[in-house]
Design a protein around this motif. Structure first.
Motif, PDB file in Angstrom:
ATOM      1  N   SER A 142       7.683  -2.462  -2.903  1.00  0.00           N
ATOM      2  CA  SER A 142       6.888  -1.556  -2.069  1.00  0.00           C
ATOM      3  C   SER A 142       6.354  -0.399  -2.909  1.00  0.00           C
ATOM      4  O   SER A 142       5.267   0.106  -2.650  1.00  0.00           O
ATOM      5  CB  SER A 142       7.660  -1.077  -0.839  1.00  0.00           C
ATOM      6  OG  SER A 142       8.845  -0.448  -1.206  1.00  0.00           O
TER       7      SER A 142
ATOM      8  N   PHE B 229       3.730   5.848   8.752  1.00  0.00           N
ATOM      9  CA  PHE B 229       5.148   5.748   8.395  1.00  0.00           C
ATOM     10  C   PHE B 229       5.971   6.803   9.122  1.00  0.00           C
ATOM     11  O   PHE B 229       5.518   7.925   9.342  1.00  0.00           O
ATOM     12  CB  PHE B 229       5.333   5.976   6.885  1.00  0.00           C
ATOM     13  CG  PHE B 229       4.850   4.850   6.016  1.00  0.00           C
ATOM     14  CD1 PHE B 229       4.370   3.661   6.565  1.00  0.00           C
ATOM     15  CD2 PHE B 229       4.870   4.975   4.629  1.00  0.00           C
ATOM     16  CE1 PHE B 229       3.931   2.629   5.749  1.00  0.00           C
ATOM     17  CE2 PHE B 229       4.433   3.943   3.806  1.00  0.00           C
ATOM     18  CZ  PHE B 229       3.959   2.773   4.373  1.00  0.00           C
TER      19      PHE B 229
ATOM     20  N   PRO C 141       2.760  -5.657   4.754  1.00  0.00           N
ATOM     21  CA  PRO C 141       3.803  -5.081   5.618  1.00  0.00           C
ATOM     22  C   PRO C 141       5.198  -5.569   5.208  1.00  0.00           C
ATOM     23  O   PRO C 141       5.334  -6.502   4.423  1.00  0.00           O
ATOM     24  CB  PRO C 141       3.424  -5.588   7.004  1.00  0.00           C
ATOM     25  CG  PRO C 141       2.617  -6.822   6.762  1.00  0.00           C
ATOM     26  CD  PRO C 141       1.914  -6.624   5.454  1.00  0.00           C
TER      27      PRO C 141
ATOM     28  N   GLU D 293       2.415   0.451  -3.137  1.00  0.00           N
ATOM     29  CA  GLU D 293       1.894   1.786  -2.855  1.00  0.00           C
ATOM     30  C   GLU D 293       1.021   2.291  -4.001  1.00  0.00           C
ATOM     31  O   GLU D 293      -0.031   2.881  -3.782  1.00  0.00           O
ATOM     32  CB  GLU D 293       3.051   2.772  -2.614  1.00  0.00           C
ATOM     33  CG  GLU D 293       3.783   2.579  -1.303  1.00  0.00           C
ATOM     34  CD  GLU D 293       2.868   2.698  -0.092  1.00  0.00           C
ATOM     35  OE1 GLU D 293       2.104   3.680  -0.024  1.00  0.00           O
ATOM     36  OE2 GLU D 293       2.905   1.804   0.774  1.00  0.00           O
TER      37      GLU D 293
ATOM     38  N   ARG E  82      10.227   7.285   3.434  1.00  0.00           N
ATOM     39  CA  ARG E  82       9.953   6.478   4.613  1.00  0.00           C
ATOM     40  C   ARG E  82      11.269   5.920   5.154  1.00  0.00           C
ATOM     41  O   ARG E  82      12.128   5.491   4.377  1.00  0.00           O
ATOM     42  CB  ARG E  82       9.034   5.320   4.225  1.00  0.00           C
ATOM     43  CG  ARG E  82       8.741   4.409   5.387  1.00  0.00           C
ATOM     44  CD  ARG E  82       7.914   3.208   4.977  1.00  0.00           C
ATOM     45  NE  ARG E  82       7.535   2.465   6.172  1.00  0.00           N
ATOM     46  CZ  ARG E  82       7.020   1.249   6.183  1.00  0.00           C
ATOM     47  NH1 ARG E  82       6.780   0.648   5.029  1.00  0.00           N
ATOM     48  NH2 ARG E  82       6.719   0.639   7.312  1.00  0.00           N
TER      49      ARG E  82
ATOM     50  N   ALA F  11       1.410  10.059   3.917  1.00  0.00           N
ATOM     51  CA  ALA F  11       1.950   8.729   4.233  1.00  0.00           C
ATOM     52  C   ALA F  11       2.145   8.571   5.741  1.00  0.00           C
ATOM     53  O   ALA F  11       1.923   7.503   6.308  1.00  0.00           O
ATOM     54  CB  ALA F  11       3.275   8.514   3.506  1.00  0.00           C
TER      55      ALA F  11
ATOM     56  N   GLU G 197      -1.727   8.558   7.205  1.00  0.00           N
ATOM     57  CA  GLU G 197      -2.594   7.437   6.837  1.00  0.00           C
ATOM     58  C   GLU G 197      -1.968   6.082   7.125  1.00  0.00           C
ATOM     59  O   GLU G 197      -2.651   5.129   7.458  1.00  0.00           O
ATOM     60  CB  GLU G 197      -2.938   7.508   5.339  1.00  0.00           C
ATOM     61  CG  GLU G 197      -3.899   8.633   5.009  1.00  0.00           C
ATOM     62  CD  GLU G 197      -4.132   8.754   3.512  1.00  0.00           C
ATOM     63  OE1 GLU G 197      -3.664   7.869   2.757  1.00  0.00           O
ATOM     64  OE2 GLU G 197      -4.749   9.745   3.091  1.00  0.00           O
ATOM     65  N   ARG G 198      -0.644   5.996   6.963  1.00  0.00           N
ATOM     66  CA  ARG G 198      -0.013   4.689   7.064  1.00  0.00           C
ATOM     67  C   ARG G 198       0.841   4.558   8.315  1.00  0.00           C
ATOM     68  O   ARG G 198       1.377   3.496   8.592  1.00  0.00           O
ATOM     69  CB  ARG G 198       0.873   4.429   5.820  1.00  0.00           C
ATOM     70  CG  ARG G 198       0.185   4.674   4.462  1.00  0.00           C
ATOM     71  CD  ARG G 198      -0.782   3.568   4.112  1.00  0.00           C
ATOM     72  NE  ARG G 198      -0.185   2.265   4.270  1.00  0.00           N
ATOM     73  CZ  ARG G 198       0.634   1.693   3.404  1.00  0.00           C
ATOM     74  NH1 ARG G 198       0.931   2.314   2.297  1.00  0.00           N
ATOM     75  NH2 ARG G 198       1.135   0.509   3.644  1.00  0.00           N
TER      76      ARG G 198
ATOM     77  N   PRO H 112      -4.738  -4.106  -0.575  1.00  0.00           N
ATOM     78  CA  PRO H 112      -4.040  -3.639   0.637  1.00  0.00           C
ATOM     79  C   PRO H 112      -2.544  -3.952   0.554  1.00  0.00           C
ATOM     80  O   PRO H 112      -2.177  -5.092   0.290  1.00  0.00           O
ATOM     81  CB  PRO H 112      -4.687  -4.450   1.769  1.00  0.00           C
ATOM     82  CG  PRO H 112      -5.887  -5.107   1.197  1.00  0.00           C
ATOM     83  CD  PRO H 112      -5.742  -5.140  -0.295  1.00  0.00           C
TER      84      PRO H 112
ATOM     85  N   GLU I 252       7.870  -4.329  11.265  1.00  0.00           N
ATOM     86  CA  GLU I 252       8.175  -3.417  10.157  1.00  0.00           C
ATOM     87  C   GLU I 252       9.603  -2.917  10.329  1.00  0.00           C
ATOM     88  O   GLU I 252       9.847  -1.870  10.940  1.00  0.00           O
ATOM     89  CB  GLU I 252       7.193  -2.251  10.152  1.00  0.00           C
ATOM     90  CG  GLU I 252       5.762  -2.641   9.875  1.00  0.00           C
ATOM     91  CD  GLU I 252       5.378  -2.498   8.398  1.00  0.00           C
ATOM     92  OE1 GLU I 252       6.207  -2.024   7.600  1.00  0.00           O
ATOM     93  OE2 GLU I 252       4.250  -2.865   8.061  1.00  0.00           O
TER      94      GLU I 252
ATOM     95  N   THR J 207      -5.967  -7.778   4.186  1.00  0.00           N
ATOM     96  CA  THR J 207      -4.693  -7.356   4.753  1.00  0.00           C
ATOM     97  C   THR J 207      -3.926  -8.563   5.277  1.00  0.00           C
ATOM     98  O   THR J 207      -4.498  -9.632   5.481  1.00  0.00           O
ATOM     99  CB  THR J 207      -4.923  -6.388   5.919  1.00  0.00           C
ATOM    100  OG1 THR J 207      -5.579  -7.106   6.970  1.00  0.00           O
ATOM    101  CG2 THR J 207      -5.794  -5.213   5.502  1.00  0.00           C
TER     102      THR J 207
ATOM    103  N   LYS K 139      -2.454   0.821  -3.893  1.00  0.00           N
ATOM    104  CA  LYS K 139      -2.990   0.686  -2.534  1.00  0.00           C
ATOM    105  C   LYS K 139      -4.493   0.929  -2.411  1.00  0.00           C
ATOM    106  O   LYS K 139      -5.103   0.491  -1.438  1.00  0.00           O
ATOM    107  CB  LYS K 139      -2.212   1.559  -1.540  1.00  0.00           C
ATOM    108  CG  LYS K 139      -2.419   3.048  -1.637  1.00  0.00           C
ATOM    109  CD  LYS K 139      -1.780   3.716  -0.406  1.00  0.00           C
ATOM    110  CE  LYS K 139      -2.052   5.202  -0.369  1.00  0.00           C
ATOM    111  NZ  LYS K 139      -1.303   5.963  -1.386  1.00  0.00           N
TER     112      LYS K 139
END
Lengths: 296, 296
Positions: free
Chosen positions: B42, B130, B56, B46, B145, B124, B127-128, B53, B192, A3, B49
């Protein structure tokens, strides 16, 4: 490659060393590799290729210069401020000119991107025009894309790097060996190749008149007979002697070989010294107390 | 966003215009957007993923600065040489400081990355982490997002950009609005978020003491009552009048709005002029014969 968080954490250790080098009064031009990053990036591009057109290797190289340059720039800036030094750190995107007649273009050797089985390999070759080679391994046959690794000839942005250094900036450039370009009819054009980062660093070091070229790697010094009973650390050595060992095949092409070759070239071409050591021994090596130091 | 080849071809048209500007004797600091590129990137991240990883947003922003900076740098260099000008073009990776207390962080509004259905959106978010918002559209519900778009405060690498300009370099920087970072305890840290590219260009223009801030876009001039029967082109106008129109809501937030706002700010803060026009009218606008020209 892990990461971004992990990468920033690893970088911090390196940057604290580099900040100490700046504190000693040295100017710094920093280069870096991009193997894991460009590998991951091309894997991501391939996986999404039915939705987003994959970018060619020169563009991927430019992207990793952005990615890694940013991370070093921020981390080193932070490490410097932590010890009270307000030195600006800046990343300059770097194109490196290669010769279109370089024999490497006729014999691509550098593996890149995902592993393929036989069928995938065939498809990648037909659809994308990739050169594919079978790569070692037990069990089923595995294949991988290979690309040319031509000799670096000239850093296009060398004047910007030099001027910024003269003005006291710490400059990150030539990342991943630089973005490979050829010059034709006065135009530059990116090519599908990768340039060895150590040889590109040497070209950069020459063009900015560096006093020393330093390679920071995993080991504190270069070894003769590496991994054997008669293994021996090399301390201070002449370029002449080092070249003899190089030609005797002491240094594997994938790892120490290019660093040793680049070091020999730098010493021969400039008369200045080259150092190969580990991150931990950076300061000791600069003071002549550790590392392999190659002199004229 | 199309293939790299297509992008280079589109860029060539723009760069030929910019080369003419250099020929007129102007120094140039160039900024650029990165919407399509960071969107594609992005999306690729994704899709892969489970294998690699995802990086950001600050790192993705840095990658697009590398990608687009390289393309402009090479294209513009080629266009300049074509008309006999040997001006060096260089890209400086750029971090832009934002305020961690910016209200934008409590109300993310800028959509980014792929569209999700309801279930993917939920995943999303869980887990992320967002922020997800429902986006317009007929038929099934669609989600996306959203990220904060805080105000740019300061270009970290402004000194490097300024010095290089003084030395005659053409400098590409603040791409995609810059890499968003916050300063805490003397350390910079990526966040972010995405910064509006027009507002970031304005901050840069201020800090390099630009004589003019020029936005090149799809239309030759700003319009009042755009798309209506009483549509009217704006030529030369004061910042005061332009602000009145801005507040009356003539300029949509997604497109002309930020350019007009940035232009007003620049004129108010520096007393110099701002220009909004199309690529085709670059030269005419600089000569005062086209475009919307906002003065003090």
């Amino acid at each position: 490659m892990g990461t971004a968080e992990e990468q920033f954490r690893n970088l911090q250790i390196v940057c604290e060393q580099l900040a100490e080098v700046v504190k000693m009064g040295y100017g710094l031009a920093i280069t870096h590799g991009n193997g894991p990053q460009v590998g991951d990036l091309s894997l991501q591009q391939e996986l999404a290729k039915n939705i987003v057109p994959p970018q060619p290797l020169d563009v991927l190289g430019a992207m990793t210069q952005g990615q890694i340059g940013y991370m070093i720039q921020q981390s080193l800036g932070n490490s410097l401020r932590k010890i009270g030094i307000e030195a600006p750190v800046v990343t300059v995107l770097t194109q490196v000119v290669v010769d279109p007649n370089d024999p490497a273009f006729r014999d691509p050797t550098k593996p890149i991107g995902p592993f393929y089985d036989e069928e995938e390999a065939k498809r990648a070759s037909e659809e994308r025009g990739f050169f594919i080679k079978e790569v070692g391994g037990l069990g089923a046959k595995r294949f991988r894309r290979v690309v040319p690794s031509p000799e670096p000839k000239r850093v296009v942005e060398r004047d910007a790097v030099r001027k910024l250094l003269e003005l006291g900036f710490i400059v990150i450039s030539a990342g991943g060996g630089g973005i490979p370009v050829i010059a034709e009819d006065g135009r530059l054009r990116g090519v599908e190749a990768v340039i060895d980062k150590d040889l590109a660093s040497e070209i950069l070091a020459e063009s900015i008149n560096a006093d020393a070229l330093m390679f920071l790697t995993d080991v504190d010094a270069v070894r003769l007979n590496y991994g054997k009973a008669n293994e021996m650390k090399i301390g201070r050595i002449s370029a002449y002697e080092m070249e003899r060992y190089y030609e005797e095949g002491h240094f594997p092409p994938g790892s120490m070989g290019p660093k040793v070759l680049a070091a020999i070239r730098f010493v021969r071409r400039t008369g200045n010294k080259a150092i190969i050591t580990s991150f931990e021994k950076t300061i000791d090596a600069l003071e002549g107390k550790a590392g392999t130091i190659i002199c004229g």
